[in-house]
Motif scaffolding. Structure first.
Motif, PDB file in Angstrom:
ATOM      1  N   ALA A  20       0.807  -1.221   0.000  1.00  0.00           N
ATOM      2  CA  ALA A  20       0.000   0.000   0.000  1.00  0.00           C
ATOM      3  C   ALA A  20       0.840   1.272   0.000  1.00  0.00           C
ATOM      4  N   LEU A  21       2.106   1.157   0.396  1.00  0.00           N
ATOM      5  CA  LEU A  21       3.001   2.310   0.405  1.00  0.00           C
ATOM      6  C   LEU A  21       4.032   2.255  -0.721  1.00  0.00           C
ATOM      7  N   GLY A  22       3.868   1.275  -1.621  1.00  0.00           N
ATOM      8  CA  GLY A  22       4.697   1.235  -2.813  1.00  0.00           C
ATOM      9  C   GLY A  22       5.950   0.392  -2.734  1.00  0.00           C
ATOM     10  N   ALA A  23       6.151  -0.359  -1.652  1.00  0.00           N
ATOM     11  CA  ALA A  23       7.372  -1.161  -1.498  1.00  0.00           C
ATOM     12  C   ALA A  23       7.094  -2.630  -1.791  1.00  0.00           C
ATOM     13  N   THR A  24       7.962  -3.249  -2.566  1.00  0.00           N
ATOM     14  CA  THR A  24       7.889  -4.690  -2.782  1.00  0.00           C
ATOM     15  C   THR A  24       8.616  -5.407  -1.647  1.00  0.00           C
ATOM     16  N   LEU A  25       8.363  -6.703  -1.512  1.00  0.00           N
ATOM     17  CA  LEU A  25       9.077  -7.460  -0.489  1.00  0.00           C
ATOM     18  C   LEU A  25      10.567  -7.505  -0.800  1.00  0.00           C
ATOM     19  N   ALA A  26      10.921  -7.579  -2.073  1.00  0.00           N
ATOM     20  CA  ALA A  26      12.340  -7.567  -2.434  1.00  0.00           C
ATOM     21  C   ALA A  26      13.017  -6.286  -1.952  1.00  0.00           C
ATOM     22  N   GLN A  27      12.328  -5.158  -2.067  1.00  0.00           N
ATOM     23  CA  GLN A  27      12.893  -3.889  -1.596  1.00  0.00           C
ATOM     24  C   GLN A  27      12.991  -3.850  -0.070  1.00  0.00           C
ATOM     25  N   LEU A  28      12.009  -4.428   0.602  1.00  0.00           N
ATOM     26  CA  LEU A  28      12.045  -4.466   2.059  1.00  0.00           C
ATOM     27  C   LEU A  28      13.159  -5.390   2.552  1.00  0.00           C
ATOM     28  N   ARG A  29      13.340  -6.509   1.878  1.00  0.00           N
ATOM     29  CA  ARG A  29      14.443  -7.418   2.237  1.00  0.00           C
ATOM     30  C   ARG A  29      15.777  -6.682   2.096  1.00  0.00           C
TER      31      ARG A  29
END
Length: 200
Positions: free
Chosen positions: A122-131
């Motif tokens: 919802a805030l535009g971040a993918t899980l890959a980016q969070l990792r």
């Protein structure tokens, strides 16, 4: 007889043991037996988003080793941006270190989750980016002088075939996680005198 080393592990439902067919087959239980330690499961399903209250709890508890596994739930239920999770990880590690300045600490970044890898939350971040945010924060802390910190990247630890519901590993996946985490801990130069054996 000396007490077994005390291993605190904080994380989400995968740490808690969801989707393992029996409690003793959850990865933390498997790794704890293999390493002959007292494993303390601080997994909280639906949580483990870097809450500072959890970091303060870890800081206050007796521990010989600490492992932190979070980030997956920052993609979905309570969405984070990559920047927010980067700063959250830095703050979490700093808070844990107030109580454990010299305790060996392993950070495991999120394992793969097919529906989140390339899909923005919802805030535009993918899980890959969070990792990547978790890993960058850990590496930056290492570069800052925390030489008792280690990182185990989660992306390559499991494949989608190991996930029984697209999120949680089954028994085979839990066994693979146990092997990877235990192998990392026994290979850490600061833990050589703590552990008596590794996984075969």
């Amino acid at each position: 007889m000396a007490a077994a080393p005390r291993w605190l592990v904080h994380g989400d439902s995968v740490v808690e043991g969801w989707a393992a067919s029996r409690p003793h087959l959850a990865w933390l239980a498997v790794a704890g037996r293999a390493l002959d330690v007292e494993d303390v499961n601080l997994g909280y399903a639906g949580a483990a988003r870097g809450e500072l209250a959890s970091a303060q709890q870890l800081a206050s508890l007796e521990a010989d080793i600490i492992t932190i596994v979070f980030g997956t739930n920052c993609w979905s239920r309570t969405p984070h941006t990559a920047g927010l999770l980067y700063e959250t990880t830095l703050a979490f590690l700093t808070a844990v270190r107030t109580g454990h300045p010299q305790t060996p600490l392993l950070v495991v970044s999120p394992v793969r989750r097919p529906d989140g890898e390339a899909t923005p939350n919802a805030l535009g971040a993918t899980l890959a980016q969070l990792r990547d945010a978790v890993e960058r924060a850990t590496r930056d802390t290492l570069r800052g002088g925390d030489d008792r910190l280690a990182l185990l990247p989660g992306a390559g630890l499991l494949t989608p075939s190991h996930l029984v519901d697209g999120v949680h590993p089954g028994d085979e996946g839990h066994a693979l996680l146990a092997r990877a985490v235990a192998g990392n801990l026994t290979g850490n130069k600061f833990l050589g005198t703590i552990f008596g054996k590794a996984l075969d």
